[in-house]
Design a protein around this motif. Structure first.
Motif: not given
Length: 148
Positions: A54, A58, A62, A130, A134
């Motif tokens: 989680c 991510p 990126s 984060v 996303h």
């Protein structure tokens, strides 16, 4: 929401640490202490893959350099935390706890303060990154990376 899962697993770690502190205050030589220590270890073990999935994944995926650097730092902190845990467990054996229960209770209190501070800092500084990772489409991430 992935960050909810992270916060839930962190809450489990903190709750189990407080249960450990309560057990250490009751009977540092009793069987309940060994169980409480296992519960902390299991909570941490459950939190690690959630953290990877989680938070770290991510950020690592990126294209924004700041996100990837944050992922690298999280990995380094995780490894250091694991080393600290190994060192602490080696230091606080059943025999050393029985010989110095006040010292062990202080070490558990330090652990709780440390973990709560690290979680609060992570929520404040890393969770927004984060969310940004996303929210940023891959093409925007690529544009930002090349502009940086």
């Amino acid at each position: 929401m992935p960050l909810t899962a992270v916060r839930e697993t962190y809450r489990d770690v903190v709750d189990s640490a407080y249960a450990l502190a309560a057990e250490a205050a009751k009977d540092p030589a009793g069987p309940g202490l060994a169980h409480a220590r296992r519960m902390v270890a299991q909570a941490v073990a459950r939190a690690l893959p959630v953290r990877e999935r989680c938070l770290i994944a991510p950020l690592r995926a990126s294209r924004v350099p700041e996100h990837r650097e944050c992922a690298r730092q999280l990995i380094a902190r995780t490894l250091q935390s694991r080393l600290n845990t190994i060192e602490t467990n080696a230091r606080w054996t059943t025999q050393t706890i029985a010989a110095d229960p006040a010292g062990y209770r202080a070490a558990v209190a330090d652990f709780i303060r440390d973990i709560e501070a690290r979680i609060a800092e992570e929520i404040r500084t890393i969770h927004p990154l984060v969310l940004a990772a996303h929210a940023t489409p891959a093409s925007d991430q690529a544009d930002r990376a090349t502009a940086a």
